[in-house]
Enzyme design. Structure first.
Site, PDB file in Angstrom:
ATOM      1  N   HIS A  14       0.839  -1.196   0.000  1.00 34.33           N
ATOM      2  CA  HIS A  14       0.000   0.000   0.000  1.00 34.33           C
ATOM      3  C   HIS A  14       0.874   1.246   0.000  1.00 34.33           C
ATOM      4  O   HIS A  14       1.997   1.215   0.487  1.00 34.33           O
ATOM      5  CB  HIS A  14      -0.855   0.096   1.267  1.00 34.33           C
ATOM      6  CG  HIS A  14      -1.903  -0.944   1.411  1.00 34.33           C
ATOM      7  ND1 HIS A  14      -2.758  -0.979   2.497  1.00 34.33           N
ATOM      8  CD2 HIS A  14      -2.263  -1.980   0.628  1.00 34.33           C
ATOM      9  CE1 HIS A  14      -3.591  -2.004   2.380  1.00 34.33           C
ATOM     10  NE2 HIS A  14      -3.293  -2.635   1.250  1.00 34.33           N
TER      11      HIS A  14
ATOM     12  N   GLU B  98      -4.165   3.690  -0.239  1.00 36.12           N
ATOM     13  CA  GLU B  98      -5.011   3.829   0.945  1.00 36.12           C
ATOM     14  C   GLU B  98      -5.167   5.310   1.251  1.00 36.12           C
ATOM     15  O   GLU B  98      -4.211   5.974   1.659  1.00 36.12           O
ATOM     16  CB  GLU B  98      -4.405   3.098   2.152  1.00 36.12           C
ATOM     17  CG  GLU B  98      -5.237   3.225   3.414  1.00 36.12           C
ATOM     18  CD  GLU B  98      -4.635   2.500   4.601  1.00 36.12           C
ATOM     19  OE1 GLU B  98      -4.953   2.875   5.749  1.00 36.12           O
ATOM     20  OE2 GLU B  98      -3.846   1.560   4.384  1.00 36.12           O
TER      21      GLU B  98
ATOM     22  N   HIS C  94       5.591  11.907  -7.489  1.00 32.95           N
ATOM     23  CA  HIS C  94       4.344  11.557  -8.163  1.00 32.95           C
ATOM     24  C   HIS C  94       4.123  10.050  -8.111  1.00 32.95           C
ATOM     25  O   HIS C  94       5.014   9.289  -7.737  1.00 32.95           O
ATOM     26  CB  HIS C  94       4.385  12.023  -9.627  1.00 32.95           C
ATOM     27  CG  HIS C  94       5.488  11.405 -10.425  1.00 32.95           C
ATOM     28  ND1 HIS C  94       6.689  12.049 -10.652  1.00 32.95           N
ATOM     29  CD2 HIS C  94       5.609  10.187 -11.026  1.00 32.95           C
ATOM     30  CE1 HIS C  94       7.472  11.262 -11.371  1.00 32.95           C
ATOM     31  NE2 HIS C  94       6.845  10.123 -11.608  1.00 32.95           N
TER      32      HIS C  94
ATOM     33  N   GLU D 188       1.848  10.644 -13.047  1.00 33.96           N
ATOM     34  CA  GLU D 188       2.430  10.553 -14.382  1.00 33.96           C
ATOM     35  C   GLU D 188       1.718   9.426 -15.129  1.00 33.96           C
ATOM     36  O   GLU D 188       1.667   8.291 -14.653  1.00 33.96           O
ATOM     37  CB  GLU D 188       3.927  10.257 -14.319  1.00 33.96           C
ATOM     38  CG  GLU D 188       4.580  10.148 -15.700  1.00 33.96           C
ATOM     39  CD  GLU D 188       6.053   9.798 -15.644  1.00 33.96           C
ATOM     40  OE1 GLU D 188       6.733   9.882 -16.691  1.00 33.96           O
ATOM     41  OE2 GLU D 188       6.542   9.431 -14.544  1.00 33.96           O
TER      42      GLU D 188
END
Length: 359
Positions: A71, A122, A140, A188
């Site tokens: 996660h 999450e 990103h 991206e």
């Protein structure tokens, strides 16, 4: 496949193990060696040899440990708005949602497949908090799509923000674009064929690339997939992961020439690993205090077969353990939390315990 080897033990048992002195450097038991300065020198040599043996043992174990990125956790100001954007514009699925009113927060788990086999986002909404400082350290997320231009048009139609129009990456041929979600997190878009893991990258900025590569290789067991220097634009990237970029989510570390430190803001929590790597089962921390089921800003979760040895490896190879390995109060899920040399947080979760959480 998911054998639990997390037997409670002292984290530094290896350093405390008594080893016969004759095992080191061919020394024989002799009263002369254990007098005065000779004793100090011999003891120091033995300690160095013991430490080296421990490091070698941990390196081998880390390489064999079953890990994947689980996660990534971060905070948002309007959960329903973000869920709508991710599902309608980015094609994600809402996997589950969990409200914890007694702790005043709600989680939503989104991704492109089930949590037991895919990297998942999450999201955390803390009651009454509508904005966060993202900071300059986080870069990103990368999402692989089959048609970048078509995806960008959809995002524009839904009112999304496009930071970089579709086109070839500088110095290459891959078509990319950059967009922002409603909270300002950048994504991206990378044009690729069908892939089992569309959520394919997490980009973080670091102050010393070689130091970070060394840490993630030794402490996390990741592989350096590729490294590229861009002197024209004054930055270098290193792609780290547990498998090839076209089939797995990977970590993209970016070093900008001359920048040694970044402001991380207060929005990113962690990445979760389990020896089945859990890049964010981080349900156990508030800002400064451990409280059951209170996620942080931007965290990563990973899985592991043994959180105790994982914590030992992190400290020996240059990281900092921020949550001692062991079970969480009340639910018995074994975790350990740590910081890399730049302060990015990761939570390791026991593989078997992680799967139980999903039942």
């Amino acid at each position: 496949m998911f054998c639990n080897t997390c037997a409670p033990s002292r984290r530094f048992a290896y350093l405390a193990t008594a080893v016969p002195q004759s095992h080191f450097f061919g020394l024989k038991a002799s009263s002369k060696i254990w007098r005065g300065e000779s004793r100090t020198i011999a003891t120091g040599n033995m300690a160095q040899a013991s430490t080296a043996a421990t490091q070698e043992s941990l390196l081998e174990w880390v390489k064999k440990d079953k890990r994947r990125m689980l996660h990534v956790v971060y905070r948002v100001g309007d959960l329903d708005r973000t869920i709508k954007f991710y599902t309608e514009c980015l094609g994600m699925k809402l996997l589950r949602k969990r409200d914890i009113p007694e702790e005043r927060y709600t989680n939503a788990f989104l991704g492109y497949g089930p949590e037991d086999s895919h990297f998942v986002i999450e999201l955390t909404y803390n009651y009454g908090v509508d904005s966060y400082d993202i900071g300059a350290g986080f870069g990103h997320f990368g999402i692989a799509v089959e048609d970048v231009a078509k995806t960008v048009e959809l995002i524009k139609a839904k009112g999304g923000k496009v930071n970089r129009e579709p086109g070839p990456v500088k110095g290459g041929s891959t078509v990319i674009a950059f967009i922002e979600d409603p909270d300002g997190y950048k994504f991206e878009l990378l044009e690729r064929g069908p892939t089992p893991e569309p959520l394919c990258q997490v980009m973080l900025r670091v102050g010393d690339l070689d130091r970070s590569i060394n840490f993630y290789e030794k402490a996390f067991g990741m592989k350096l997939l590729r490294k590229r220097d861009n002197p024209e634009y004054k930055y270098t990237i290193a792609m780290m992961g547990y498998g090839s970029e076209d089939k797995n989510c990977v970590l993209e570390l970016t070093y900008n020439y001359g920048v040694a430190e970044y402001d991380k803001g207060n929005a990113y929590a962690q990445v979760d690993f389990s020896s089945y790597v859990w890049w964010n089962l981080f349900q156990c921390y508030s800002q400064n205090t451990m409280v059951a089921y209170v996620p942080l800003f931007l965290d990563e979760f990973s899985g592991t077969d043994d959180v105790y040895r994982t914590a030992e490896a992190v400290e020996i190879f240059g990281g900092k353990v921020t949550r001692e390995p062991g079970p969480l109060p009340g639910i018995n899920t074994k975790i350990t939390a740590c910081l890399d040399p730049d302060g990015w947080k990761t939570v390791f979760v026991d593989n078997i315990d992680f799967l139980k959480e999903l039942e």
